[in-house]
Design a protein around this motif. Structure first.
Motif, PDB file in Angstrom:
ATOM      1  N   SER A  42       0.854  -1.185   0.000  1.00 13.08           N
ATOM      2  CA  SER A  42       0.000   0.000   0.000  1.00 13.08           C
ATOM      3  C   SER A  42       0.890   1.235   0.000  1.00 13.08           C
ATOM      4  CB  SER A  42      -0.927   0.009   1.221  1.00 13.08           C
ATOM      5  OG  SER A  42      -0.179   0.029   2.415  1.00 13.08           O
ATOM      6  N   GLY A  43       0.272   2.378  -0.265  1.00 11.40           N
ATOM      7  CA  GLY A  43       1.010   3.630  -0.180  1.00 11.40           C
ATOM      8  C   GLY A  43       1.388   4.245  -1.508  1.00 11.40           C
ATOM      9  N   GLY A  44       1.136   3.539  -2.595  1.00 11.64           N
ATOM     10  CA  GLY A  44       1.451   4.111  -3.899  1.00 11.64           C
ATOM     11  C   GLY A  44       0.484   5.227  -4.253  1.00 11.64           C
ATOM     12  N   GLY A  45       0.770   5.889  -5.357  1.00  9.74           N
ATOM     13  CA  GLY A  45      -0.113   6.961  -5.802  1.00  9.74           C
ATOM     14  C   GLY A  45       0.566   7.862  -6.805  1.00  9.74           C
ATOM     15  N   LEU A  46      -0.068   8.995  -7.048  1.00 12.05           N
ATOM     16  CA  LEU A  46       0.447   9.995  -7.974  1.00 12.05           C
ATOM     17  C   LEU A  46       1.104  11.110  -7.172  1.00 12.05           C
ATOM     18  CD1 LEU A  46       0.637  11.298 -10.815  1.00 12.05           C
ATOM     19  CD2 LEU A  46      -1.647  12.247 -10.384  1.00 12.05           C
ATOM     20  N   LEU A  55       5.924   3.574   0.975  1.00 14.51           N
ATOM     21  CA  LEU A  55       5.240   2.332   0.652  1.00 14.51           C
ATOM     22  C   LEU A  55       5.312   1.401   1.858  1.00 14.51           C
ATOM     23  CD1 LEU A  55       6.629   1.695  -2.939  1.00 14.51           C
ATOM     24  CD2 LEU A  55       4.711   3.139  -2.217  1.00 14.51           C
ATOM     25  N   SER A  56       4.245   0.649   2.053  1.00 10.42           N
ATOM     26  CA  SER A  56       4.192  -0.338   3.127  1.00 10.42           C
ATOM     27  C   SER A  56       3.861  -1.701   2.537  1.00 10.42           C
ATOM     28  CB  SER A  56       3.118   0.037   4.153  1.00 10.42           C
ATOM     29  OG  SER A  56       3.368   1.294   4.735  1.00 10.42           O
ATOM     30  N   TYR A  86       5.468  -1.107  -7.889  1.00 10.99           N
ATOM     31  CA  TYR A  86       6.417  -1.520  -6.854  1.00 10.99           C
ATOM     32  C   TYR A  86       5.883  -2.775  -6.152  1.00 10.99           C
ATOM     33  CZ  TYR A  86       9.187   2.679  -7.426  1.00 10.99           C
ATOM     34  OH  TYR A  86      10.014   3.656  -7.932  1.00 10.99           O
ATOM     35  N   TYR A  87       6.757  -3.769  -6.043  1.00  9.48           N
ATOM     36  CA  TYR A  87       6.404  -5.039  -5.434  1.00  9.48           C
ATOM     37  C   TYR A  87       7.280  -5.297  -4.216  1.00  9.48           C
ATOM     38  CZ  TYR A  87       4.367  -5.997 -10.048  1.00  9.48           C
ATOM     39  OH  TYR A  87       3.640  -5.941 -11.210  1.00  9.48           O
ATOM     40  N   THR A 101       1.975  -2.119  -6.069  1.00  8.26           N
ATOM     41  CA  THR A 101       1.303  -0.837  -5.884  1.00  8.26           C
ATOM     42  C   THR A 101       1.908   0.153  -6.881  1.00  8.26           C
ATOM     43  OG1 THR A 101       0.651   0.853  -4.258  1.00  8.26           O
ATOM     44  CG2 THR A 101       2.865  -0.047  -4.023  1.00  8.26           C
ATOM     45  N   GLN A 102       1.039   0.884  -7.563  1.00 10.94           N
ATOM     46  CA  GLN A 102       1.485   1.795  -8.625  1.00 10.94           C
ATOM     47  C   GLN A 102       2.014   3.094  -8.033  1.00 10.94           C
ATOM     48  OE1 GLN A 102       1.382   1.436 -12.223  1.00 10.94           O
ATOM     49  NE2 GLN A 102       2.610   3.311 -12.070  1.00 10.94           N
TER      50      GLN A 102
END
Length: 127
Positions: free
Chosen positions: A7-11, A20-21, A94-95, A121-122
């Protein structure tokens, strides 16, 4: 069965930051190294950073060194990737991944040595 949930991705705009977590479940989290990898469109998956089982040893790719910090909280079964001064070329999925061997003496950047992966997560960095 090990489950990893990122989690934690975004623009974010160039120069910004993201954390990121990756929450893990299914086995003794504290016994395994964890890694972060990323894959941009049309490119191979590449190593970003890794942290050993105790958190005492880390490694990062030259492309993010000095701009990223990997850490872990074994009490929360979570690994983090703090990324600062983000650039458009950091745009990728991101993985997080879990090492296949417990208490490995070294931190590995090879994706083949990780046997559990999250869904990704993108992260998108705009210029």
């Amino acid at each position: 069965q090990v489950q990893l949930v990122e989690s934690g991705g975004g623009l974010v705009q160039a120069g910004g930051s993201l954390r990121l977590s990756c929450a893990a479940s299914g086995r003794t989290f504290s016994s395994y190294a964890m890694g972060w990898f990323r894959q941009a469109p049309g490119k191979e998956r590449e190593f970003v950073a890794a942290i050993n089982w105790s958190g005492g040893t880390t490694a990062s790719a030259p492309s993010v060194r000095g701009r990223s910090t990997i850490s872990r909280d074994n009490a929360k079964n979570t690994v983090y990737l703090q990324m600062n001064s983000l650039k458009p070329e950091d745009t990728a999925v991101y993985y997080c991944a879990a090492d296949s061997l417990p208490r490995r003496l070294r931190v590995t950047s090879s994706s083949t040595e990780y046997n559990y992966w999250g869904q990704g997560t993108q992260v998108t960095v705009s210029s």
